[in-house]
Design a protein around this motif. Structure first.
Motif, PDB file in Angstrom:
ATOM      1  N   CYS A  24      -9.735  -7.753  -1.079  1.00 54.02           N
ATOM      2  CA  CYS A  24      -9.047  -6.468  -1.278  1.00 54.02           C
ATOM      3  C   CYS A  24      -8.243  -6.071  -0.037  1.00 54.02           C
ATOM      4  N   GLN A  25      -7.426  -5.045  -0.247  1.00 53.07           N
ATOM      5  CA  GLN A  25      -6.569  -4.589   0.839  1.00 53.07           C
ATOM      6  C   GLN A  25      -7.389  -3.918   1.951  1.00 53.07           C
ATOM      7  N   LYS A  33      -3.148   4.808   8.187  1.00 53.04           N
ATOM      8  CA  LYS A  33      -3.087   4.397   9.595  1.00 53.04           C
ATOM      9  C   LYS A  33      -3.875   5.328  10.518  1.00 53.04           C
ATOM     10  N   THR A  34      -4.502   6.350   9.984  1.00 53.61           N
ATOM     11  CA  THR A  34      -5.340   7.204  10.837  1.00 53.61           C
ATOM     12  C   THR A  34      -6.625   7.626  10.157  1.00 53.61           C
ATOM     13  N   SER A  35      -6.769   7.336   8.891  1.00 52.05           N
ATOM     14  CA  SER A  35      -8.001   7.780   8.253  1.00 52.05           C
ATOM     15  C   SER A  35      -8.561   6.604   7.471  1.00 52.05           C
ATOM     16  N   CYS A  36      -9.779   6.739   7.055  1.00 50.83           N
ATOM     17  CA  CYS A  36     -10.365   5.624   6.326  1.00 50.83           C
ATOM     18  C   CYS A  36     -10.839   6.150   4.990  1.00 50.83           C
ATOM     19  N   THR A  37     -10.237   5.683   3.944  1.00 49.34           N
ATOM     20  CA  THR A  37     -10.620   6.125   2.614  1.00 49.34           C
ATOM     21  C   THR A  37     -10.773   4.886   1.765  1.00 49.34           C
ATOM     22  N   VAL A  38     -11.982   4.417   1.629  1.00 51.47           N
ATOM     23  CA  VAL A  38     -12.135   3.190   0.847  1.00 51.47           C
ATOM     24  C   VAL A  38     -12.252   3.493  -0.646  1.00 51.47           C
ATOM     25  N   GLY A  39     -12.559   4.750  -0.952  1.00 51.26           N
ATOM     26  CA  GLY A  39     -12.760   5.121  -2.350  1.00 51.26           C
ATOM     27  C   GLY A  39     -11.545   4.858  -3.219  1.00 51.26           C
ATOM     28  N   ASN A  40     -10.366   4.785  -2.601  1.00 48.37           N
ATOM     29  CA  ASN A  40      -9.173   4.583  -3.430  1.00 48.37           C
ATOM     30  C   ASN A  40      -8.707   3.127  -3.436  1.00 48.37           C
ATOM     31  N   GLN A  41      -9.501   2.257  -2.872  1.00 51.20           N
ATOM     32  CA  GLN A  41      -9.078   0.859  -2.819  1.00 51.20           C
ATOM     33  C   GLN A  41      -9.385   0.133  -4.119  1.00 51.20           C
ATOM     34  N   ASP A  42      -8.464  -0.722  -4.505  1.00 53.88           N
ATOM     35  CA  ASP A  42      -8.696  -1.519  -5.700  1.00 53.88           C
ATOM     36  C   ASP A  42      -9.549  -2.729  -5.343  1.00 53.88           C
ATOM     37  N   CYS A  43     -10.588  -2.930  -6.122  1.00 54.21           N
ATOM     38  CA  CYS A  43     -11.393  -4.139  -5.958  1.00 54.21           C
ATOM     39  C   CYS A  43     -10.598  -5.305  -6.568  1.00 54.21           C
ATOM     40  N   GLU A  44     -10.487  -6.392  -5.835  1.00 49.70           N
ATOM     41  CA  GLU A  44      -9.684  -7.508  -6.342  1.00 49.70           C
ATOM     42  C   GLU A  44     -10.542  -8.708  -6.729  1.00 49.70           C
ATOM     43  N   ASN A  45     -11.826  -8.439  -6.900  1.00 49.67           N
ATOM     44  CA  ASN A  45     -12.709  -9.517  -7.322  1.00 49.67           C
ATOM     45  C   ASN A  45     -12.674  -9.620  -8.849  1.00 49.67           C
TER      46      ASN A  45
ATOM     47  N   ASN B 143     -11.781 -18.640   3.938  1.00 53.26           N
ATOM     48  CA  ASN B 143     -11.459 -18.848   2.520  1.00 53.26           C
ATOM     49  C   ASN B 143     -10.754 -17.658   1.877  1.00 53.26           C
ATOM     50  N   ARG B 144     -10.355 -16.667   2.681  1.00 50.77           N
ATOM     51  CA  ARG B 144      -9.605 -15.534   2.120  1.00 50.77           C
ATOM     52  C   ARG B 144      -8.215 -15.990   1.706  1.00 50.77           C
ATOM     53  N   ARG B 145      -7.821 -15.629   0.519  1.00 51.94           N
ATOM     54  CA  ARG B 145      -6.480 -16.004   0.079  1.00 51.94           C
ATOM     55  C   ARG B 145      -5.483 -14.877   0.344  1.00 51.94           C
ATOM     56  N   ASN B 146      -5.848 -13.651   0.029  1.00 53.67           N
ATOM     57  CA  ASN B 146      -4.939 -12.517   0.215  1.00 53.67           C
ATOM     58  C   ASN B 146      -4.984 -12.032   1.658  1.00 53.67           C
ATOM     59  N   LEU B 147      -3.878 -12.163   2.348  1.00 47.72           N
ATOM     60  CA  LEU B 147      -3.798 -11.729   3.746  1.00 47.72           C
ATOM     61  C   LEU B 147      -2.735 -10.629   3.854  1.00 47.72           C
ATOM     62  N   GLU B 148      -2.826  -9.837   4.922  1.00 46.67           N
ATOM     63  CA  GLU B 148      -1.880  -8.730   5.064  1.00 46.67           C
ATOM     64  C   GLU B 148      -1.282  -8.690   6.453  1.00 46.67           C
ATOM     65  N   VAL B 149      -0.004  -8.386   6.488  1.00 41.93           N
ATOM     66  CA  VAL B 149       0.673  -8.200   7.771  1.00 41.93           C
ATOM     67  C   VAL B 149       1.519  -6.945   7.672  1.00 41.93           C
ATOM     68  N   ASP B 150       1.199  -5.948   8.518  1.00 41.83           N
ATOM     69  CA  ASP B 150       2.021  -4.735   8.549  1.00 41.83           C
ATOM     70  C   ASP B 150       2.888  -4.774   9.799  1.00 41.83           C
ATOM     71  N   PHE B 151       4.190  -4.643   9.599  1.00 47.61           N
ATOM     72  CA  PHE B 151       5.107  -4.537  10.747  1.00 47.61           C
ATOM     73  C   PHE B 151       5.107  -3.089  11.193  1.00 47.61           C
ATOM     74  N   PHE B 152       4.678  -2.902  12.429  1.00 44.77           N
ATOM     75  CA  PHE B 152       4.371  -1.563  12.924  1.00 44.77           C
ATOM     76  C   PHE B 152       5.021  -1.382  14.290  1.00 44.77           C
ATOM     77  N   GLY B 153       5.044  -0.184  14.762  1.00 52.20           N
ATOM     78  CA  GLY B 153       5.599   0.055  16.094  1.00 52.20           C
ATOM     79  C   GLY B 153       4.889   1.230  16.725  1.00 52.20           C
ATOM     80  N   ASN B 180      -1.700 -16.068   0.383  1.00 53.88           N
ATOM     81  CA  ASN B 180      -0.737 -15.082  -0.098  1.00 53.88           C
ATOM     82  C   ASN B 180      -0.658 -13.960   0.941  1.00 53.88           C
ATOM     83  N   ILE B 181       0.454 -13.936   1.697  1.00 55.74           N
ATOM     84  CA  ILE B 181       0.575 -12.860   2.695  1.00 55.74           C
ATOM     85  C   ILE B 181       1.324 -11.687   2.074  1.00 55.74           C
TER      86      ILE B 181
END
Lengths: 48, 455
Positions: A24-25, A33-45, B143-153, B180-181
């Motif tokens: 998942c994301q 970028k400043t708070s943590c809210t996992v309740g709104n995350q989509d499970c990707e399993n 073994n993670r397939r979904n990866l993330e990259v945020d371009f930030f400053g 998958n990035i």
């Protein structure tokens, strides 16, 4: 049930073996970028 | 452990461990007041409950309600035990915040990155460093397939050619490794032009566009190097960006401060501009700053969330419907226990990389030498002490979280907020906690109202 409407069914102990796949994301990347809210995350399993 | 609350006349019961949420009649709500916390078999108390409530409710209703509660307990939807975590302790990295530019073309008073340079030199990341960071991500992703990259400053559009080159590089590398990035970018929008917009729409899974609200709110905190407001500069560009984006995800993202505690109007203003994905979040700032929020502001802030909740609900199903990030809750398929207990993954599976290639637990720790975990140029593993400290900062290990009903929605909150407020990863930021609890209640009530209307 007459007095109870279940809005969300909970994760039961039977589900624990397929949890934690990590696909998942990352919560902070989505918008906040400043708070943590996992309740709104989509499970990707797909197996859950 | 359960938690009960009533809002807008809707009584709700949460089963904290399982994440079950029940809308209940008042009779259930009142009965549950007599169940001791953690009580799974209340049979022994039934007589006393009947005795206590017999004046308020008919005995047959009380008995029927008690039976329904027994059924929920039987189905593991109430008074459940804590679900064990999956115990996936592989050392993998799956997400990067890539500090593509430690420089910015505008000035924001509340910028935690010190106007973009993170208290260091103004630097742009070069291609080699970015490519090395992507190698690092892919090679350490297990073994993670979904990866993330945020371009930030800073402002990543100041270094856009490198962004594009890195997207090309990352895509090729991901293909080789069957990964998958998902690329995302966080920008103030001022440097967007048609070409950049098209590129971003084609290549970025998400874009975060910064604007605080109406002109007065935005321009008080976000201004150009010549002290002019940025609202008029930003708004047409991000409107165009969103128009071109179609159905792809985006967020307009603002910050509220002590100067606009009436932030509901700013969210509504952004919605009125046609933005349908909005996030406006509390500033995190040293207490002595005039724009900082404090616990004394909580009542006013909560009132604003109530106003916003009503407006948000009113718009559902209309052309003006909008998404507010902090009211969004995925109740149908709630996150697994691993995620609910450890949250963002900073310092564990998520790290940020500075233009020099230094590795920090997340963007909010970048530049703080006490939190430097390593460098992409070293062959050595990440600093294990720092990594373990972050891994251990779970809700199970935070005293304040253990008995908190909201722990599995916020998963212990932001590590950076905790550290900056209390000097410890294990002591959450109390104002942040209170606001989070308020927002969770609003989110649940919104979903409950939707459900009740649809039934």
């Amino acid at each position: 049930m007459t007095f109870i409407t279940t809005l969300v069914r909970g994760t039961t102990t039977k589900d624990e073996n397929i949890a934690g796949c990590g696909e998942c994301q990352t919560s902070c990347q989505s918008a906040c970028k400043t708070s943590c809210t996992v309740g709104n995350q989509d499970c990707e399993n797909p197996n859950r | 452990m359960i938690f009960q609350f009533e809002k807008d006349g809707i009584p709700v019961v949460l089963d904290v461990n399982s994440g079950a949420v029940h809308i209940v009649d008042k009779i259930i709500y009142d009965i549950l007041e007599y169940y001791p916390q953690g009580m799974r078999d209340a049979k022994v108390h039934k007589d006393s409950i009947l005795e206590a409530l017999k004046e308020q409710y008919p005995i047959e209703d009380l008995n029927a309600a008690l039976e329904e509660l027994d059924q929920l307990i039987e189905e593991e939807q109430l008074f459940t035990k804590a679900v064990k975590r999956g115990g996936n302790f592989e050392h993998v990295i799956k997400a990067l915040c890539l500090h593509i530019a430690h420089d910015c073309n505008i000035r924001c008073k509340y910028c935690f990155a010190s106007q973009g340079n993170f208290k260091g030199e103004n630097l742009l990341m070069n291609f080699d460093t970015g490519a090395k960071a992507l190698d690092y991500l892919i090679e350490n992703s297990g073994n993670r397939r979904n990866l993330e990259v945020d371009f930030f400053g800073g402002e990543p559009l100041l270094n856009f050619q490198v962004v594009k080159d890195l997207v090309d590089y990352g895509k090729n590398k991901a293909m080789e490794w069957n990964k998958n990035i998902r690329f995302t970018i966080t920008t103030n929008g001022t440097l967007l032009d048609e070409e950049k917009m098209d590129y971003i729409n084609e290549n970025m899974e998400n874009i975060v566009l910064s604007i605080d609200g109406n002109k007065e709110t935005n321009d008080r905190m976000r201004y150009t190097v010549n002290n002019k407001g940025t609202y008029d500069l930003i708004l047409p560009k991000i409107k165009r960006m969103v128009e071109k984006r179609g159905n792809k995800p985006y967020y307009v993202r603002g910050t509220f401060t002590n100067f606009n505690k009436d932030f509901a109007k700013d969210v509504i203003h952004l919605a009125e501009q046609g933005f349908s994905n909005i996030s406006v979040e509390p500033v995190v700032a040293p207490k002595d700053e005039d724009y900082a929020l404090g616990v004394e502001d909580l009542a006013e802030i909560n009132e604003q969330y109530d106003i916003l909740e009503k407006e948000y609900f009113k718009k559902i199903g209309t052309k003006e419907e909008f998404e507010f990030f902090h009211f969004k809750m995925n109740l149908k398929k709630n996150p697994c226990q691993e995620k609910r207990a450890l949250g963002c993954g900073a310092g564990v599976e998520y790290v940020s990389i500075t233009p020099e290639g230094e590795i920090y637990p997340c963007h909010q720790f970048a530049g703080n030498q006490d939190f430097k975990m390593g460098s992409i140029w070293d062959k050595q593993n990440l600093d294990s002490e720092i990594r373990n400290n972050f891994r251990n900062a779970s809700v199970e290990n935070k005293k304040e979280c253990r008995n908190c009903w909201a722990k599995y929605y916020c998963s212990g909150g932001c590590h950076a907020n905790a550290y900056h407020e209390n000097g410890s990863l294990l002591e959450p930021y109390d104002l942040g906690c209170e606001m989070e609890k308020k927002r969770i209640q609003s989110s649940i009530i919104i979903e409950a109202k939707k459900k009740l209307e649809s039934d």
